[in-house]
Every structure is written in C-alpha cells, then in structure tokens.
Design a protein around this motif. Structure first.
Motif, PDB file in Angstrom:
ATOM      1  N   LEU A   1      16.928  -1.659  12.801  1.00 48.51           N
ATOM      2  CA  LEU A   1      18.022  -2.434  11.709  1.00 48.51           C
ATOM      3  C   LEU A   1      18.349  -1.833  10.051  1.00 48.51           C
ATOM      4  O   LEU A   1      17.176  -1.346   9.600  1.00 48.51           O
ATOM      5  CB  LEU A   1      17.189  -4.135  10.934  1.00 48.51           C
ATOM      6  CG  LEU A   1      18.282  -4.654  10.912  1.00 48.51           C
ATOM      7  CD1 LEU A   1      19.530  -5.286  12.552  1.00 48.51           C
ATOM      8  CD2 LEU A   1      17.824  -6.011  11.084  1.00 48.51           C
ATOM      9  N   PRO A   2      19.306  -1.207   9.820  1.00 51.37           N
ATOM     10  CA  PRO A   2      19.627  -0.706   8.805  1.00 51.37           C
ATOM     11  C   PRO A   2      19.701  -1.415   7.666  1.00 51.37           C
ATOM     12  O   PRO A   2      19.593  -1.026   6.309  1.00 51.37           O
ATOM     13  CB  PRO A   2      20.817  -0.192   8.853  1.00 51.37           C
ATOM     14  CG  PRO A   2      21.541  -1.317   9.842  1.00 51.37           C
ATOM     15  CD  PRO A   2      20.537  -2.085  10.667  1.00 51.37           C
ATOM     16  N   VAL A   3      19.567  -2.295   7.900  1.00 54.95           N
ATOM     17  CA  VAL A   3      18.985  -3.464   6.104  1.00 54.95           C
ATOM     18  C   VAL A   3      17.922  -3.777   6.432  1.00 54.95           C
ATOM     19  O   VAL A   3      17.004  -3.791   7.162  1.00 54.95           O
ATOM     20  CB  VAL A   3      19.950  -4.641   6.069  1.00 54.95           C
ATOM     21  CG1 VAL A   3      21.046  -4.337   6.270  1.00 54.95           C
ATOM     22  CG2 VAL A   3      19.513  -5.878   7.662  1.00 54.95           C
ATOM     23  N   PRO A   4      16.843  -4.031   4.917  1.00 49.18           N
ATOM     24  CA  PRO A   4      15.587  -4.134   4.408  1.00 49.18           C
ATOM     25  C   PRO A   4      15.382  -5.782   5.447  1.00 49.18           C
ATOM     26  O   PRO A   4      16.414  -6.777   5.573  1.00 49.18           O
ATOM     27  CB  PRO A   4      15.270  -5.258   2.975  1.00 49.18           C
ATOM     28  CG  PRO A   4      16.726  -3.608   2.653  1.00 49.18           C
ATOM     29  CD  PRO A   4      17.913  -4.510   3.852  1.00 49.18           C
ATOM     30  N   THR A   5      14.172  -5.758   5.921  1.00 49.26           N
ATOM     31  CA  THR A   5      14.097  -7.377   6.529  1.00 49.26           C
ATOM     32  C   THR A   5      12.595  -8.193   6.349  1.00 49.26           C
ATOM     33  O   THR A   5      11.684  -7.032   5.188  1.00 49.26           O
ATOM     34  CB  THR A   5      13.360  -7.080   7.948  1.00 49.26           C
ATOM     35  OG1 THR A   5      12.590  -6.169   8.454  1.00 49.26           O
ATOM     36  CG2 THR A   5      15.289  -7.176   8.597  1.00 49.26           C
TER      37      THR A   5
ATOM     38  N   LEU B   1      23.248   2.048   1.060  1.00 50.06           N
ATOM     39  CA  LEU B   1      23.373   3.247   2.006  1.00 50.06           C
ATOM     40  C   LEU B   1      21.741   4.041   1.541  1.00 50.06           C
ATOM     41  O   LEU B   1      20.892   4.184   2.189  1.00 50.06           O
ATOM     42  CB  LEU B   1      23.739   4.433   1.695  1.00 50.06           C
ATOM     43  CG  LEU B   1      26.083   3.996   1.731  1.00 50.06           C
ATOM     44  CD1 LEU B   1      26.405   5.105   1.833  1.00 50.06           C
ATOM     45  CD2 LEU B   1      25.865   4.075   3.426  1.00 50.06           C
ATOM     46  N   ALA B   2      21.453   3.746   0.352  1.00 55.61           N
ATOM     47  CA  ALA B   2      20.145   4.252  -0.127  1.00 55.61           C
ATOM     48  C   ALA B   2      18.680   3.609   0.577  1.00 55.61           C
ATOM     49  O   ALA B   2      17.656   4.063   1.022  1.00 55.61           O
ATOM     50  CB  ALA B   2      19.676   4.049  -1.264  1.00 55.61           C
TER      51      ALA B   2
ATOM     52  N   GLN C   1      19.160  12.199   1.391  1.00 50.89           N
ATOM     53  CA  GLN C   1      19.965  12.743  -0.196  1.00 50.89           C
ATOM     54  C   GLN C   1      21.557  13.046   0.698  1.00 50.89           C
ATOM     55  O   GLN C   1      21.950  12.902  -0.556  1.00 50.89           O
ATOM     56  CB  GLN C   1      18.859  13.681  -0.954  1.00 50.89           C
ATOM     57  CG  GLN C   1      18.431  12.974  -2.212  1.00 50.89           C
ATOM     58  CD  GLN C   1      18.394  11.767  -2.217  1.00 50.89           C
ATOM     59  OE1 GLN C   1      19.121  10.984  -2.010  1.00 50.89           O
ATOM     60  NE2 GLN C   1      17.725  12.095  -2.709  1.00 50.89           N
ATOM     61  N   THR C   2      21.378  13.878   1.597  1.00 50.18           N
ATOM     62  CA  THR C   2      23.179  14.439   1.069  1.00 50.18           C
ATOM     63  C   THR C   2      23.687  12.745   1.846  1.00 50.18           C
ATOM     64  O   THR C   2      25.119  12.544   1.021  1.00 50.18           O
ATOM     65  CB  THR C   2      23.306  14.810   1.892  1.00 50.18           C
ATOM     66  OG1 THR C   2      22.554  16.156   2.103  1.00 50.18           O
ATOM     67  CG2 THR C   2      24.636  15.783   2.937  1.00 50.18           C
ATOM     68  N   ILE C   3      23.853  12.083   2.088  1.00 52.02           N
ATOM     69  CA  ILE C   3      24.253  10.794   2.513  1.00 52.02           C
ATOM     70  C   ILE C   3      24.351   9.492   1.267  1.00 52.02           C
ATOM     71  O   ILE C   3      25.408   9.252   1.199  1.00 52.02           O
ATOM     72  CB  ILE C   3      23.958  10.004   4.353  1.00 52.02           C
ATOM     73  CG1 ILE C   3      24.004  10.696   5.661  1.00 52.02           C
ATOM     74  CG2 ILE C   3      24.301   8.910   3.537  1.00 52.02           C
ATOM     75  CD1 ILE C   3      23.025  10.446   6.244  1.00 52.02           C
TER      76      ILE C   3
ATOM     77  N   THR D   1      28.050  -1.006  -3.303  1.00 49.99           N
ATOM     78  CA  THR D   1      29.406  -1.842  -2.165  1.00 49.99           C
ATOM     79  C   THR D   1      28.123  -1.058  -1.122  1.00 49.99           C
ATOM     80  O   THR D   1      29.067  -1.610  -0.042  1.00 49.99           O
ATOM     81  CB  THR D   1      29.814  -1.472  -3.233  1.00 49.99           C
ATOM     82  OG1 THR D   1      30.288   0.062  -3.466  1.00 49.99           O
ATOM     83  CG2 THR D   1      30.471  -2.739  -4.564  1.00 49.99           C
ATOM     84  N   GLY D   2      28.066  -0.079  -1.622  1.00 55.11           N
ATOM     85  CA  GLY D   2      27.834   0.839   0.064  1.00 55.11           C
ATOM     86  C   GLY D   2      29.042   1.494   0.352  1.00 55.11           C
ATOM     87  O   GLY D   2      29.292   2.035   1.648  1.00 55.11           O
TER      88      GLY D   2
END
Length: 269
Positions: A98-102, A207-208, A235-237, A260-261
């Motif tokens: 999952l790309p968000v913290p849990t 994103l980070a 880091q490029t992203i 905001t992402g």
C-alpha cells in the motif's frame, strides 16, 4: 463519513481511513467474507488519492484472533486449500505494498493471521493488555500471512523460531522490547494517540512517504548497489513533485508546509 459493512467497518476523516475488523463474537476472526472486504478496501485505497493514511483495528476490545478455521462455507468456494491461501496472500501483499502509511491499533488478542496483519502495518500501537501469539503450531499449522518473512527481519532468527515453534503468548511490553510493537499506550489514551500519529502522516508529503516506505521495505533484501539505484529512482520522483517546492517555500517563509502530492507546479500524480 461512516460506511457500515457486515464484517468490516470503514470510517474516513481528514484523509485517514480506519478499517475495523468487525466480528466481535469471534474476537474478529477473519472469514472469507472479511478477507474479501479487506482486500477490496485496500485495493480502493491503492487506486485512489483521497486516503493519506490507514488505521487497522478490531471491534469490541480485540484486534483479531486469526483466521476463522470454522469457516467451512467460505472454504467450499475454493477447489483446493492452495487457492484459498493464494487469495489471502493477495490481501497481505496489498497491505504490504500500500503506497500510504499504515498503523495497527491493537487491543486484546492479536493471534496468528491477526498478529501478522498487525506486523504487516508500518507502525503498531498497543494497549498494555494486548496479547500476541503466533498460534499456528497449536493448530498443527505453520505461519502464514507473511509471518515467516516478517518475524526474522524484525526479531532475528532465533527469536522468530521461539515465537513460531513454541507459539508463546507475548504481552505488549515484551513485544515492544523485541521491536514488534512501536508504542504501548494506556487504554484511555490510545485512540487520541493513534489519531495524532495518523494526522501527522496524513499531513505529510504523499509522494515522499510512498517512496520512503517502498525503499525501507525493499532495502532489507537488497545490496547497497541495488539500494542506491532504488534511492536514485525514488528521489527523482520526489524532485518532480510540487511538495518539494512547497517544503522549501515553507522553510523559507517559516511556516508549516501544506502537502498535496501533486506533480510539478500543480499537475496531478
């Protein structure tokens, strides 16, 4: 907003989604329906952009007593046990990726698959009365739901063997000392504590945070060369996103950043 399902409760507030395992009569043991609902909920989070952090918890004073081994009706929907386990594995993989913290908020029992769901979250908060057990061998089973992969990384090989072979029950203070619980909080303050951590994560740069989580997850299995290449990609992203510009501007203006992402100067991720 609160959406009610039979076995999984959803509550969304300020970018934080709380998923509550809701089978209190069985200490929230997970049957086929609950696995399916949890998988669909995680899939929706991964595909959307309105959830910035996820809290997983259980109803009525327990986290989860493990898989519901009495769920014969659900098992009949699969031609053989391996197909059922693969379906469960898909849910565990979704949680890990999952790309968000849990965050796992644990009261009472966290056993077997239930404990491994908590361990699959990025952070674990427990009350002093929480109890943890890799109960599998007591049921003539071996660890699943990622436990055999997670435990050696978290506690080392010998402690992982102790926990899985003997199926000992740990109290939350020992679980914390082994690195299996991030924080222990009193019953009266755990909700507000988790809310505070979740709010901090939800206010962070999406994103980070996603790149950081992936880097740390992947780093345990990579060489330094692989990790450096992965860090370059991440880091490029990050540097392509508007949040970096906002972070530098907020620092210069001595104010809190508003993340905001978004991509670049204002595009969508």
């Amino acid at each position: 907003m609160t959406d009610r399902a039979e076995t999984l409760l959803h509550h969304r507030s300020e970018g934080v989604l709380t998923l509550t395992l809701n089978r209190p009569a069985l200490k929230n043991a997970i049957n086929t329906q609950l696995w399916d609902e949890l998988g669909r909920a995680l899939h929706a989070v991964a595909r959307g952009d309105d959830v910035r952090a996820v809290v997983v918890t259980g109803a009525a004073g327990n986290f989860c007593s493990g898989a519901d081994i009495s769920d014969a009706a659900g098992a009949q929907g699969f031609s053989d046990p391996s197909r059922m386990i693969r379906a469960i594995n898909d849910v565990i993989q979704q949680l890990h990726d999952l790309p968000v913290p849990t965050l796992a908020k644990v009261r009472g029992v966290a056993a077997g698959a239930g404990w491994n769901i908590a361990l699959g979250c990025d952070l674990v908060v427990a009350t002093p009365d929480a109890r943890f057990c890799q109960i599998f061998t007591k049921r003539a089973l071996s660890p699943d739901c990622g436990g055999s992969w997670l435990l050696p990384k978290l506690v080392g090989l010998q402690q992982a063997k102790r926990l899985t072979l003997l199926a000992e029950t740990l109290q939350s203070d020992e679980a914390q000392s082994l690195g299996l619980v991030t924080w222990v909080q009193p019953e009266e303050s755990i909700d507000s504590f988790v809310d505070g951590i979740a709010a901090r994560l939800a206010a962070g740069p999406p994103l980070a945070l996603a790149q950081t989580k992936a880097l740390v997850n992947n780093g345990a299995d990579r060489t330094l060369r692989d990790a450096l290449a992965d860090e370059l990609r991440a880091q490029t992203i990050n540097l392509s996103g508007a949040d970096v510009i906002e972070a530098f501007a907020a620092f210069a203006e001595k104010r809190d950043p508003v993340f905001t992402g978004a991509w670049g100067a204002g595009g969508r991720p």
